[in-house]
Design a protein around this motif. Structure first.
Motif, PDB file in Angstrom:
ATOM      1  N   HIS A   1       0.806  -1.141  -0.179  1.00  0.00           N
ATOM      2  CA  HIS A   1       0.031   0.039  -0.098  1.00  0.00           C
ATOM      3  C   HIS A   1       1.109   1.175  -0.052  1.00  0.00           C
ATOM      4  O   HIS A   1       1.991   1.228   0.084  1.00  0.00           O
ATOM      5  N   SER A   2       0.693   2.262  -0.314  1.00  0.00           N
ATOM      6  CA  SER A   2       1.191   3.505  -0.033  1.00  0.00           C
ATOM      7  C   SER A   2       0.084   4.330   0.739  1.00  0.00           C
ATOM      8  O   SER A   2      -0.980   4.345   0.767  1.00  0.00           O
TER       9      SER A   2
ATOM     10  N   ASP B   1       5.233  12.298   3.204  1.00  0.00           N
ATOM     11  CA  ASP B   1       6.536  11.259   3.524  1.00  0.00           C
ATOM     12  C   ASP B   1       6.027  10.888   5.112  1.00  0.00           C
ATOM     13  O   ASP B   1       5.317  11.351   5.237  1.00  0.00           O
ATOM     14  N   GLY B   2       6.792   9.433   5.209  1.00  0.00           N
ATOM     15  CA  GLY B   2       6.267   9.215   6.496  1.00  0.00           C
ATOM     16  C   GLY B   2       7.555   8.427   7.476  1.00  0.00           C
ATOM     17  O   GLY B   2       8.581   8.351   6.560  1.00  0.00           O
ATOM     18  N   ILE B   3       7.089   8.213   8.176  1.00  0.00           N
ATOM     19  CA  ILE B   3       8.536   7.782   9.469  1.00  0.00           C
ATOM     20  C   ILE B   3       7.861   6.220   9.925  1.00  0.00           C
ATOM     21  O   ILE B   3       7.230   6.374  11.234  1.00  0.00           O
ATOM     22  N   LEU B   4       8.366   6.055  10.288  1.00  0.00           N
ATOM     23  CA  LEU B   4       7.622   4.185  10.335  1.00  0.00           C
ATOM     24  C   LEU B   4       8.833   3.661  12.085  1.00  0.00           C
ATOM     25  O   LEU B   4      10.263   3.939  11.569  1.00  0.00           O
TER      26      LEU B   4
ATOM     27  N   TYR C   1      10.980  -5.946   6.167  1.00  0.00           N
ATOM     28  CA  TYR C   1      10.439  -5.296   5.399  1.00  0.00           C
ATOM     29  C   TYR C   1      11.836  -5.571   4.125  1.00  0.00           C
ATOM     30  O   TYR C   1      13.351  -5.532   4.785  1.00  0.00           O
ATOM     31  N   ASN C   2      11.307  -5.608   2.992  1.00  0.00           N
ATOM     32  CA  ASN C   2      12.618  -6.249   2.032  1.00  0.00           C
ATOM     33  C   ASN C   2      13.238  -6.857   2.213  1.00  0.00           C
ATOM     34  O   ASN C   2      14.516  -6.838   2.384  1.00  0.00           O
ATOM     35  N   GLY C   3      13.195  -8.263   3.234  1.00  0.00           N
ATOM     36  CA  GLY C   3      13.821  -8.911   3.376  1.00  0.00           C
ATOM     37  C   GLY C   3      15.303  -8.926   4.707  1.00  0.00           C
ATOM     38  O   GLY C   3      15.703  -9.173   4.873  1.00  0.00           O
ATOM     39  N   GLN C   4      14.622  -7.404   5.378  1.00  0.00           N
ATOM     40  CA  GLN C   4      15.767  -7.381   5.872  1.00  0.00           C
ATOM     41  C   GLN C   4      14.744  -7.795   7.487  1.00  0.00           C
ATOM     42  O   GLN C   4      13.882  -6.949   7.239  1.00  0.00           O
TER      43      GLN C   4
ATOM     44  N   ALA D   1       6.574  10.045   0.191  1.00  0.00           N
ATOM     45  CA  ALA D   1       4.662   9.733  -0.015  1.00  0.00           C
ATOM     46  C   ALA D   1       4.744   8.836  -1.694  1.00  0.00           C
ATOM     47  O   ALA D   1       5.499   9.082  -2.610  1.00  0.00           O
ATOM     48  N   GLY D   2       3.983   8.344  -1.626  1.00  0.00           N
ATOM     49  CA  GLY D   2       3.114   7.493  -2.699  1.00  0.00           C
ATOM     50  C   GLY D   2       4.021   6.337  -3.298  1.00  0.00           C
ATOM     51  O   GLY D   2       3.355   5.460  -3.815  1.00  0.00           O
ATOM     52  N   ALA D   3       4.863   6.295  -2.278  1.00  0.00           N
ATOM     53  CA  ALA D   3       6.134   4.563  -2.169  1.00  0.00           C
ATOM     54  C   ALA D   3       4.809   3.626  -2.030  1.00  0.00           C
ATOM     55  O   ALA D   3       4.333   3.705  -1.151  1.00  0.00           O
ATOM     56  N   GLU D   4       4.398   2.163  -2.734  1.00  0.00           N
ATOM     57  CA  GLU D   4       4.555   0.965  -2.404  1.00  0.00           C
ATOM     58  C   GLU D   4       5.438   0.056  -1.598  1.00  0.00           C
ATOM     59  O   GLU D   4       6.454   0.656  -1.414  1.00  0.00           O
ATOM     60  N   TYR D   5       5.152  -0.058  -0.140  1.00  0.00           N
ATOM     61  CA  TYR D   5       5.788  -0.790   1.229  1.00  0.00           C
ATOM     62  C   TYR D   5       4.551  -2.113   1.728  1.00  0.00           C
ATOM     63  O   TYR D   5       3.826  -2.016   1.029  1.00  0.00           O
TER      64      TYR D   5
END
Length: 94
Positions: free
Chosen positions: A37-38, A43-46, A55-58, A70-74
């Motif tokens: 989702h995006s 922008d954001g910080i988790l 996340y992404n294998g890490q 902003a707008g980046a899918e993750y």
């Protein structure tokens, strides 16, 4: 907040951060999956407060954080102990 996938409970915190920001706390059960989702409004910080996510294998654990443009899918999945996370969207510190 009720628009979250199964395995997650999310609360919006009543804070003011000198700009239109949204601050959330999330409790996630072990193995809970946040599907791709995006967030398009900014922008954001988790921040990982306890437990872990993959996340992404890490694996990110307590004290780790990730920047989300902003707008980046993750997507991510919580570890075997679940996770407690803090999110700041449209954040003045992002």
């Amino acid at each position: 907040v009720d628009n979250v996938p199964g395995g997650f409970t999310k609360w919006q915190l009543p804070v003011f951060l000198n700009c239109p920001s949204q601050l959330f706390m999330t409790l996630a059960e072990p193995g809970a999956k946040a599907v791709k989702h995006s967030h398009n409004d900014g922008d954001g910080i988790l921040f990982i407060m306890s437990g872990s996510i993959v996340y992404n294998g890490q694996e990110l654990t307590a004290g780790d954080w990730m920047y989300i443009p902003a707008g980046a899918e993750y997507s991510f999945e919580t570890g075997r102990l679940g996770a407690i996370m803090c999110y700041c969207y449209c954040c003045c510190c992002a």
